[in-house]
Motif scaffolding. Structure first.
Motif, PDB file in Angstrom:
ATOM      1  N   TYR A   2      47.036 -63.394   8.607  1.00 39.99           N
ATOM      2  CA  TYR A   2      46.422 -63.792   9.874  1.00 39.99           C
ATOM      3  C   TYR A   2      45.935 -62.577  10.666  1.00 39.99           C
ATOM      4  CZ  TYR A   2      48.822 -68.223   8.955  1.00 39.99           C
ATOM      5  OH  TYR A   2      49.262 -69.388   8.384  1.00 39.99           O
ATOM      6  N   GLY A   3      46.338 -61.370  10.224  1.00 39.91           N
ATOM      7  CA  GLY A   3      45.960 -60.149  10.929  1.00 39.91           C
ATOM      8  C   GLY A   3      46.992 -59.649  11.911  1.00 39.91           C
ATOM      9  N   ASN A   4      48.166 -60.303  11.976  1.00 43.61           N
ATOM     10  CA  ASN A   4      49.230 -59.833  12.862  1.00 43.61           C
ATOM     11  C   ASN A   4      49.861 -58.579  12.277  1.00 43.61           C
ATOM     12  OD1 ASN A   4      49.203 -62.076  14.813  1.00 43.61           O
ATOM     13  ND2 ASN A   4      49.884 -63.299  13.075  1.00 43.61           N
ATOM     14  N   GLU A   5      50.006 -57.552  13.108  1.00 40.27           N
ATOM     15  CA  GLU A   5      50.459 -56.246  12.642  1.00 40.27           C
ATOM     16  C   GLU A   5      51.857 -55.946  13.169  1.00 40.27           C
ATOM     17  OE1 GLU A   5      48.253 -51.917  12.068  1.00 40.27           O
ATOM     18  OE2 GLU A   5      47.823 -53.088  13.846  1.00 40.27           O
ATOM     19  N   SER A   6      52.676 -55.343  12.337  1.00 38.70           N
ATOM     20  CA  SER A   6      54.044 -55.000  12.725  1.00 38.70           C
ATOM     21  C   SER A   6      54.075 -53.742  13.589  1.00 38.70           C
ATOM     22  CB  SER A   6      54.896 -54.756  11.474  1.00 38.70           C
ATOM     23  OG  SER A   6      54.544 -53.501  10.868  1.00 38.70           O
ATOM     24  N   GLU A   7      55.248 -53.438  14.103  1.00 43.08           N
ATOM     25  CA  GLU A   7      55.475 -52.131  14.704  1.00 43.08           C
ATOM     26  C   GLU A   7      55.345 -51.076  13.608  1.00 43.08           C
ATOM     27  OE1 GLU A   7      55.994 -51.216  17.850  1.00 43.08           O
ATOM     28  OE2 GLU A   7      55.714 -53.301  18.504  1.00 43.08           O
ATOM     29  N   PRO A   8      54.973 -49.847  13.955  1.00 44.17           N
ATOM     30  CA  PRO A   8      54.766 -48.838  12.910  1.00 44.17           C
ATOM     31  C   PRO A   8      56.069 -48.238  12.395  1.00 44.17           C
ATOM     32  CG  PRO A   8      54.325 -47.890  15.056  1.00 44.17           C
ATOM     33  CD  PRO A   8      54.583 -49.340  15.289  1.00 44.17           C
ATOM     34  N   LEU A   9      56.076 -47.918  11.122  1.00 43.31           N
ATOM     35  CA  LEU A   9      57.102 -47.051  10.557  1.00 43.31           C
ATOM     36  C   LEU A   9      56.548 -45.633  10.621  1.00 43.31           C
ATOM     37  CD1 LEU A   9      59.663 -46.371   8.856  1.00 43.31           C
ATOM     38  CD2 LEU A   9      58.266 -46.850   6.820  1.00 43.31           C
ATOM     39  N   GLN A  10      57.176 -44.782  11.412  1.00 40.97           N
ATOM     40  CA  GLN A  10      56.719 -43.408  11.586  1.00 40.97           C
ATOM     41  C   GLN A  10      57.448 -42.481  10.627  1.00 40.97           C
ATOM     42  OE1 GLN A  10      54.384 -42.263  13.735  1.00 40.97           O
ATOM     43  NE2 GLN A  10      54.153 -43.883  15.281  1.00 40.97           N
ATOM     44  N   MET A  11      56.791 -41.393  10.258  1.00 34.94           N
ATOM     45  CA  MET A  11      57.486 -40.333   9.538  1.00 34.94           C
ATOM     46  C   MET A  11      58.615 -39.812  10.405  1.00 34.94           C
ATOM     47  SD  MET A  11      54.554 -37.979   7.706  1.00 34.94           S
ATOM     48  CE  MET A  11      55.791 -36.806   7.137  1.00 34.94           C
ATOM     49  N   PRO A  12      59.667 -39.286   9.788  1.00 31.07           N
ATOM     50  CA  PRO A  12      60.740 -38.700  10.601  1.00 31.07           C
ATOM     51  C   PRO A  12      60.202 -37.630  11.543  1.00 31.07           C
ATOM     52  CG  PRO A  12      61.406 -38.874   8.308  1.00 31.07           C
ATOM     53  CD  PRO A  12      59.949 -39.210   8.359  1.00 31.07           C
ATOM     54  N   SER A  13      60.879 -37.458  12.648  1.00 28.78           N
ATOM     55  CA  SER A  13      60.473 -36.456  13.635  1.00 28.78           C
ATOM     56  C   SER A  13      60.375 -35.093  12.972  1.00 28.78           C
ATOM     57  CB  SER A  13      61.487 -36.412  14.775  1.00 28.78           C
ATOM     58  OG  SER A  13      61.213 -35.351  15.659  1.00 28.78           O
TER      59      SER A  13
END
Length: 548
Positions: free
Chosen positions: A453-464
């Motif tokens: 449907y095009g709904n996007e999740s929160e991002p998984l970021q690279m570790p700090s």
């Protein structure tokens, strides 16, 4: 008031957008890829194994060009004139593929096109020509009228499905159900879902609109029952109706051919519209604004008549199309090109302008939040190894069959996934991608999951990113005198400011030489900043006073 000051607004918008092009993260950028007569594709017939591969190669080259221009939606002509480019239980093969009507080209062109579009992160919508069924004695029309004689009408030398026959909606719904059930399409796109302009309509407008709307409803229900994430769209006449200050010159969707397209958006029968706006000036802009103001939160991506720039057509200036593109973006609409060949052949520089300026960065198709608002959970466990970025799959919480992934990259951490300039790959089906790793200037990645449907999740970021130990960055002092860094690094500073660990200013000193007294400051952790005449500050470092 928008229409009263239309031309003034247009001039201002053009100047504004030329000065600074916006780059929206969500926007439909589409193209009609025509197969009838091989106008856009194919340019050769598939009659041998070698010819099949050549035909496939032609398609790949077109899709490569579209991908490089950040086109994200391909409207592929799938039902042509009661004929198809896929093996159908209802209708014969069109001759555009094999060169022989009714003869298979030796492969499923629709399935192949879907796979290639998805590999490039593009949506594929099956473009279904509805009411016209071709020449009266052509194979598609002939077979259909033999099976359903009351459903087919002849006008001149052409055959048409009768909008007022109840069988018409049922039959077209079956065609669209077949496509939706058997193929991983992203949309069903209805063309010519209207009365022919030459039709001798003996009923009133309200009844005519009701007949066309009933056909749309039957198709919509068939498609959404199979796969609710598949978008329903159509290409109505580019001017919906006469406006209070602008006349459509007798050519509009609602009163000429009975297309209630804006109400189809309102009532949920359509998710998306691609109005055929092959006009310019006052026959374009006020009517485009009307579509934008009556979108009901759905997607509208007007079709632009870029073929009009060809010398054999009306030889429009490229500035006509450029202004139209800019105003569509200002009003939050997408844009669609009619047709692919004129776009990829760079007619009057349009491909170059779009790929290098207007659509320099990718964009995602807006989510169908009116269909589903449930967001997937984010991916997990990102890693980079051997030049590949990998992550673990996310969990879908909707009814779509699988998740897609969007990859973002930036030299800044955390990666801003709201900025289209950071989007490096869209709609990936796998859980890995080649990554660029540099030591001089690190590149950070983020990955989101996206449902159909095009709904996007929160991002998984690279570790700090790892920080150097604070102790290695401390400025030297003996409890009485602080050693400052080389003044040449910030040569226009007049003073230094000393702040406590909470950011409170505790002292100011003239910057004279490379030492400053700190004997009156108590023990603790401090930050030192420089400040110049323009009150611009720079952080010089930290120091710790420990006298015991």
């Amino acid at each position: 008031m928008k229409r009263l000051f239309f031309y003034l607004i247009l001039c201002l918008l053009t100047l504004k957008l030329q000065a600074q092009i916006q780059h929206p993260k969500h926007e439909v950028r589409a193209v009609w890829l025509t197969t009838i007569g091989g106008l856009d594709w194919p340019h050769s017939y598939a009659q041998t194994g070698y010819a099949v591969e050549n035909q496939k190669r032609e398609l790949r080259l077109i899709l490569d060009q579209l991908q490089q221009a950040n086109v994200n939606t391909v409207l592929l002509q799938t039902r042509i004139r009661a004929t198809t480019i896929y093996p159908s239980m209802y209708e014969p093969w069109d001759g555009c593929l094999s060169g022989k009507p009714g003869v298979s080209p030796g492969y499923d062109a629709l399935r192949y096109a879907i796979e290639e579009c998805h590999r490039r992160g593009m949506e594929l919508h099956a473009w279904v020509v509805t009411i016209p069924i071709g020449k009266w004695n052509a194979q598609g029309c002939q077979r259909l009228r033999q099976r359903y004689p009351s459903m087919v009408t002849k006008i001149g030398q052409e055959g048409y499905m009768n909008p007022e026959a109840s069988q018409t909606g049922d039959y077209l719904a079956d065609i669209c159900r077949e496509i939706t059930r058997n193929y991983d399409i992203d949309g069903i796109h209805l063309d010519y879902i209207r009365y022919p302009e030459t039709w001798n309509r003996r009923i009133n407008l309200a009844a005519g609109r009701s007949y066309i709307t009933n056909i749309v409803r039957k198709i919509r229900n068939a498609v959404k029952t199979e796969k609710p994430w598949v978008k329903m769209s159509c290409s109505p006449i580019g001017k919906y109706d006469d406006l209070s200050r602008y006349w459509s010159h007798g050519w509009n969707a609602r009163t000429k051919v009975c297309q209630e397209a804006q109400l189809w958006l309102r009532d949920g029968l359509m998710d998306e519209l691609f109005p055929m706006m092959y006009f310019k000036g006052e026959q374009f802009f006020p009517f485009a604004i009307d579509w934008a103001e009556n979108a009901y939160g759905k997607i509208v991506a007007p079709g632009l008549g870029i073929y009009m720039m060809h010398p054999r057509e009306l030889n429009w200036s490229f500035d006509v199309i450029k202004r139209e593109l800019n105003v569509l973006r200002e009003y939050g609409m997408g844009h669609t090109y009619f047709r692919s060949k004129f776009f990829t052949e760079n007619t009057k520089g349009i491909y170059q302008y779009v790929s290098r300026q207007l659509d320099r960065f990718p964009a995602l198709v807006p989510p169908m939040t009116w269909q589903s608002r449930t967001r997937p959970l984010p991916p997990t466990h990102m890693s980079i190894s051997g030049g590949w970025l990998s992550w673990s799959g996310a969990k879908d919480q909707s009814r779509s069959p699988y998740l897609l992934y969007n990859i973002y990259a930036s030299h800044n951490w955390p990666v801003d996934v709201s900025d289209a300039r950071n989007l490096v790959a869209a709609r990936r089906q796998g859980t890995s991608i080649a990554a660029r790793v540099t030591e001089a200037r690190p590149l950070y990645y983020a990955v989101t999951a996206m449902d159909r449907y095009g709904n996007e999740s929160e991002p998984l970021q690279m570790p700090s990113p790892k920080r150097k130990s604070a102790a290695t960055n401390l400025l030297k002092n003996d409890g009485r005198t602080l050693q400052l860094p080389d003044r040449g690094q910030v040569n226009d500073a007049n003073y230094i400011i000393i702040e406590s660990i909470t950011g409170t200013m505790v002292a100011t000193r003239p910057w004279q030489g490379n030492k400053v007294s700190i004997s009156r400051l108590p023990e603790g952790v401090y930050t030192v900043r420089s400040i110049n005449k323009k009150h611009v500050t720079h952080r010089l470092g930290q120091f710790i006073i420990k006298r015991s």
